[in-house]
Design a protein around this motif. Structure first.
Motif, PDB file in Angstrom:
ATOM      1  N   VAL A 291       0.865  -1.186   0.000  1.00 63.08           N
ATOM      2  CA  VAL A 291       0.000   0.000   0.000  1.00 63.08           C
ATOM      3  C   VAL A 291       0.897   1.231   0.000  1.00 63.08           C
ATOM      4  O   VAL A 291       1.731   1.385   0.897  1.00 63.08           O
ATOM      5  CB  VAL A 291      -0.896   0.033   1.252  1.00 63.08           C
ATOM      6  CG1 VAL A 291      -1.813   1.237   1.223  1.00 63.08           C
ATOM      7  CG2 VAL A 291      -1.701  -1.254   1.374  1.00 63.08           C
ATOM      8  N   CYS A 292       0.728   2.096  -0.977  1.00 60.21           N
ATOM      9  CA  CYS A 292       1.592   3.267  -1.077  1.00 60.21           C
ATOM     10  C   CYS A 292       0.788   4.523  -1.411  1.00 60.21           C
ATOM     11  O   CYS A 292       0.155   4.602  -2.460  1.00 60.21           O
ATOM     12  CB  CYS A 292       2.632   3.027  -2.167  1.00 60.21           C
ATOM     13  SG  CYS A 292       3.638   4.481  -2.539  1.00 60.21           S
ATOM     14  N   ALA A 293       0.788   5.486  -0.493  1.00 63.59           N
ATOM     15  CA  ALA A 293       0.078   6.749  -0.735  1.00 63.59           C
ATOM     16  C   ALA A 293       1.091   7.878  -0.862  1.00 63.59           C
ATOM     17  O   ALA A 293       2.227   7.764  -0.395  1.00 63.59           O
ATOM     18  CB  ALA A 293      -0.889   7.033   0.402  1.00 63.59           C
ATOM     19  N   TYR A 294       0.669   8.957  -1.496  1.00 67.45           N
ATOM     20  CA  TYR A 294       1.541  10.127  -1.688  1.00 67.45           C
ATOM     21  C   TYR A 294       0.656  11.318  -2.033  1.00 67.45           C
ATOM     22  O   TYR A 294      -0.542  11.164  -2.328  1.00 67.45           O
ATOM     23  CB  TYR A 294       2.562   9.882  -2.801  1.00 67.45           C
ATOM     24  CG  TYR A 294       1.951   9.243  -4.021  1.00 67.45           C
ATOM     25  CD1 TYR A 294       1.305   9.988  -5.009  1.00 67.45           C
ATOM     26  CD2 TYR A 294       1.986   7.843  -4.170  1.00 67.45           C
ATOM     27  CE1 TYR A 294       0.728   9.377  -6.104  1.00 67.45           C
ATOM     28  CE2 TYR A 294       1.401   7.228  -5.253  1.00 67.45           C
ATOM     29  CZ  TYR A 294       0.776   8.000  -6.234  1.00 67.45           C
ATOM     30  OH  TYR A 294       0.179   7.394  -7.305  1.00 67.45           O
TER      31      TYR A 294
ATOM     32  N   VAL B 226      -0.996  11.633   4.462  1.00 66.32           N
ATOM     33  CA  VAL B 226      -0.591  10.520   3.600  1.00 66.32           C
ATOM     34  C   VAL B 226      -0.540   9.191   4.361  1.00 66.32           C
ATOM     35  O   VAL B 226      -1.116   8.187   3.929  1.00 66.32           O
ATOM     36  CB  VAL B 226       0.775  10.833   2.935  1.00 66.32           C
ATOM     37  CG1 VAL B 226       1.376   9.582   2.319  1.00 66.32           C
ATOM     38  CG2 VAL B 226       0.608  11.916   1.876  1.00 66.32           C
TER      39      VAL B 226
ATOM     40  N   CYS C  85      -3.518   6.920  -3.684  1.00 64.98           N
ATOM     41  CA  CYS C  85      -3.040   5.696  -3.033  1.00 64.98           C
ATOM     42  C   CYS C  85      -3.108   4.533  -4.021  1.00 64.98           C
ATOM     43  O   CYS C  85      -4.112   4.375  -4.725  1.00 64.98           O
ATOM     44  CB  CYS C  85      -3.892   5.407  -1.796  1.00 64.98           C
ATOM     45  SG  CYS C  85      -3.356   3.978  -0.834  1.00 64.98           S
TER      46      CYS C  85
ATOM     47  N   GLU D  89      -2.884   5.772   3.990  1.00 68.21           N
ATOM     48  CA  GLU D  89      -2.256   4.458   3.837  1.00 68.21           C
ATOM     49  C   GLU D  89      -2.749   3.492   4.919  1.00 68.21           C
ATOM     50  O   GLU D  89      -3.024   2.328   4.652  1.00 68.21           O
ATOM     51  CB  GLU D  89      -0.745   4.646   3.962  1.00 68.21           C
ATOM     52  CG  GLU D  89       0.054   3.910   2.898  1.00 68.21           C
ATOM     53  CD  GLU D  89       1.522   4.296   2.968  1.00 68.21           C
ATOM     54  OE1 GLU D  89       1.910   5.225   2.242  1.00 68.21           O
ATOM     55  OE2 GLU D  89       2.265   3.691   3.750  1.00 68.21           O
TER      56      GLU D  89
END
Lengths: 366, 366, 366, 366
Positions: D152-155, D332, D208, D336
């Motif tokens: 899982v990758c959020a930015y 962020v 995400c 996530e």
């Protein structure tokens, strides 16, 4: 939901192992505006503290509760109330003798089969110490009920073959067995002393009375008030039976003996007798709710017992250390707590039953 | 959640009043890929049909179930299964005599106090007829359990003072009282005939045995397997007591008598005895689960009874029409249904207990 | 809980496949004492009926609702209300062309991967027809809200590139696209006709306004009122976006532009503007709640599309039969239903927020 | 359930007020046998710590997490994991200026209307500090997902008018705004500096991506995977919009543009494009799940604002102290966390979908 949450509106989530860092609870759904302080919790929690009599383990725990959230300027905020009790006396004594052994009558085997891994120190999560969180939550529920004029009172009805023969509410807190009958308490102590000498343990029955209860509370079908009480009370370790009103005795009665007639009392309809135990069709009938729970004898006994271990070897064990020869007296406050949680939860849910009550509520705001 | 939903993973929502248009249930959470047809449901449902013996009401209902959704080409889809049973014999007989009267031992008063309004025809939602939906859902759970090698079998243990003395499983379906002992059944019939002559009714006890159960099932703390069974069974109308294994008897035993030792049997650890009734610490121990439920005598009796009505007047009533003089035999299949629902629900939940089992499941797909 | 239940207090369980025997819903938690009849449901349900304009499938379904339980003498009993709509036009047309093929943009592939088995007739449970049960439940919620002075009104905000430029509530029901602007509706029809000629489909946006809402409703943290609305609306098939108040536009505004000041109006505090869309911190602020949902274009199009089947073969398909070239207009009543269910559920839950309201409720009964 | 619990199988209960004694969470349903230590939690929690850049509040909090239960010898026990973070910097600064004032854009008014009583210190439970518990729980979920091969990758996608134009995963942790594009980050800093000079604040969008997701996860109808994500993400304070895949853009596309064809890739069926954002019909399709959330500008700004207070007086306020001029970067890790909790919960639930998977699970044990 892995089983450590209870209640629908008054939502209790407990945590903690017997010899872990801490035990506690988060309660979501506590209404805002209630007076609440740590002393309200502490006074109830202290009733289950170990080391208070000959008949309880001497583990030295102050069991001091800390409220972490949900209370501001002495009042509940409507937000979750987290309460924690740190373990003090959790130094690892030597568990090598029972580490991989299944103690008879304990939850060890089930935990091992379920999780493949378990906390062997004092039973971990299956320990009676798990009830710390229940009692903290129960203290809030009891206080809320008191505000509504409802009282919850539990006591020991019998220990082994010794039953109470009279009821004196004041007496309950005067003897170490929490029995409402001083004579019975004496006899029960004699019985327990004999058990202890024989390295054995005893069971017993707790009775609980809820008074001041309005009629009409409880949801029909699966969430009957007695069904929820049954789950609540049966979830306490060592409970093997639950009954309400005449209970198992009702199976022997005739309808004409067991039915409670109704009469008019002022502007209310009330029952003439209370064989039902205060609940009819799962809904409170305005009478006292009276139920009983049977507890098995403490499984930890010093006698030699035959068992097996994780390595599939049979062996004999003797459980050392001092254990409660009977858990019934310490269970009283836990029964009271679970009853209070269940009843308050049901009272909240009941408010949503009729459209007129709902309209009244919102009209008030307009 | 107003109380007509049960189960966490295998989610049962029942509906219907005694004399409404139909009764039924929606079950969400039935796994996909199970063989299922109406006959699977019907065969179980027919066991609770009225009019099958002298000891049941003669209301004429075919109780034919219809599956409305969730099954396609003979297999479950994983989507909700709705099942409906239309009432046929719901013509309004004359209810004027009891319309606003609170029948002793019935839920009338509670419903009136709770909702301010009630369906007075045959008890409405509080009628035993409400269990139609439970049995439909129970039939699915029983079939799923059978697929996993688990059997659920309930029977009448006692009626009034008459208890079974022997166990012959074949016999259960041979006598009108669903007792596993032909002699006891005869004696119980004699007892019931006397009750009926005296315009009275009787109670009794149902026992249920679940065999083939794997160890390790059930969630610790509030959702102990026995606690959930307690709620499930106590939610059946007229139940006044629930106990498991030695039950209330355990309160009289010593620890040395009540504990079950363990032994090694092939590559498994098993218990030497089964005082616990198959559950320790809320988790199944691999042994048969054995529990009992006490039912009160049917509250509808033809004797004159004192009561009150909605207008706050006292009066005497005699309940006419033929009613079951004992509800215990017809409750057998309902107990079996609630037990099956509870056990299957717990088996589903148990699958989520360990990370290795989860990883295995998803590796399979890759 | 396999996903077909919604709501905490007003508990909706839907069932049914597109071409199964019937669709419907059981609603548990409907307060007692509400006037309710089949016509209340039917009038709302008829708004989603197929075949009402050029732009909807011509499947011939009367969609006649039947109430099976929970209503007696024209009033709700407080018990579950089961409602059923039998499918009439479910004769198996020839599905051999798509039986094992994964239609682009449809749920076929997911269902197959999840269950290993699926109802290929018209999408089974993933069909838009599943919303029949939602609308039946929504009709009850809307009626309850109306009783409390709360109105829920949804309409089409845009179709493809055509947006409404004015708002005339009367107009909504005068054009086949349920737009509150006659001019926009005309232009959207032209656009849709072009889509249909090109064997293509269009998407659009539905807007919903809830007025008459009291301030203070919604639970903080996870059950924020907008979070629950987001789930409710996103659970409608084909929804790809949800926003409230300024929505995505708020990400471009400065705090000084987006904040709503407060002012005093009579004996109430009210907002000066409504950038927030009626909810602040998850709790209603007394202003109109305004949200929008984006719907993707109908995935069933007659153009040739590349895909694969269960046998791992690639192939081209053309989906025959007439399909809605846009689902947005028929989704309007579904959005309204989900909003009403969510709002009424939150109003019920909110009654439990303060100890004074609870004490008032129970004092009333004493 | 008053709103501080989330998840069905992986059950998260958070607690704590901004300036109370502590914040934290209890997670019930963590599978047994996972490696877990405080550092696993701390590393994620430290990502949301205040005071790490020019653009965050300088409140001095070490935010050190303590695990109180549920972990033994470095492994999860299957019992609830309680985690607590004590507040250090909660000394009561002077709140007299805002104590009874409703700050524009904040939850103050709603809390006051709902509970009649509120914690005015820093927003109490409505503060962004409430997310401490979410991140602690999210860290466990992320670790469990990683074990299953899911990331899982959020930015930050945009701040005010500045959007990222390229994607470099490494870059995310190199700039104070957590943008995957160094140039955009520079421009956004310039924009934020201007906002701060003007005593104003900015909003933005978080994106995400969940990769490694198996197909078939998510429950149809109300618990669609995207519907649950919508609730999860919308429950984060300041979120005003949520969209998946093409999102609101899908409303403007034609079916032929928005549909994703399927192709065969080895022994799997996969999509040719990903307009859907990895979820079709509420069930994962095996592709990356891609969603976005729009955040409003921070409501606390130093400009003069018009508002009202509890005494029904209008007044102007200027909010002093340094506040985050944009909350998007700190959100962020919260996005996530909520995504990880939701996805892991759905993976657990999905295991119960088919009878064959269930039979496999229990056969394994026999």
């Amino acid at each position: 939901m892995a089983g450590s949450c209870f209640g629908k509106q008054f939502r209790v989530s407990t945590f903690g192992e017997s010899h872990g860092k801490a035990l506690g609870v988060v309660v979501d759904g506590v209404p805002a505006g209630m007076d609440l302080c740590e002393e309200d919790i502490q006074s109830m929690l202290s009733r289950r503290k170990p080391g208070q009599s000959l008949y309880t383990t001497k583990r030295d725990e102050p069991d001091k509760v800390e409220i972490l959230s949900g209370v501001f300027e002495g009042k509940t905020l409507g937000t979750p109330i987290a309460m924690v009790v740190y373990n003090k006396d959790q130094k690892s004594k030597d568990y090598s003798a029972i580490k991989d052994v299944f103690r008879p009558g304990h939850a060890d085997f089930g935990f091992y089969e379920k999780y493949g891994f378990r906390d062997y120190r004092g039973g971990g999560r299956s320990s009676g110490r798990e009830t710390v969180g229940r009692v903290c939550a129960g203290a809030i529920a009891k206080k809320a009920l008191a505000f509504l004029g409802i009282d919850v009172c539990a006591y020991v009805k019998s220990i082994g073959p010794v039953s109470v023969a009279s009821f004196d509410r004041e007496e309950i807190f005067k003897n170490p067995l929490f029995m409402p009958d001083a004579d019975a308490s004496k006899k029960a102590e004699t019985y327990l002393n004999a058990c202890m000498e024989e390295k054995d343990s005893a069971g017993g029955v707790v009775e609980c009375v809820i008074s001041g209860m309005p009629a009409g509370v409880g949801e029909p079908v699966f969430d009957k008030l007695d069904a929820r009480l049954a789950q609540a009370v049966f979830s306490i370790g060592a409970v093997k039976g639950f009954e309400i009103g005449e209970g198992f005795g009702a199976a022997l009665l005739r309808g004409s003996e067991n039915n409670d007639g109704f009469k008019v009392c002022g502007d209310k309809v009330v029952k003439e007798t209370n064989h039902a135990g205060g609940i009819l069709g799962g809904i409170s009938d305005g009478d006292d709710i009276v139920f009983r729970a049977a507890f098995k004898p403490t499984p930890s006994i010093a006698q030699k017992q035959h068992t097996a271990n994780e390595a599939l070897e049979e062996l004999d064990i003797e459980i050392t250390g001092r254990h409660d020869p009977v858990i019934v007296p310490r269970a009283v406050v836990v029964v009271e707590s679970m009853a209070a949680i269940t009843i308050f939860d049901a009272l909240l849910e009941n408010m949503l039953s009729g459209i007129d009550g709902i309209a009244d509520f919102y009209k008030k705001d307009k």
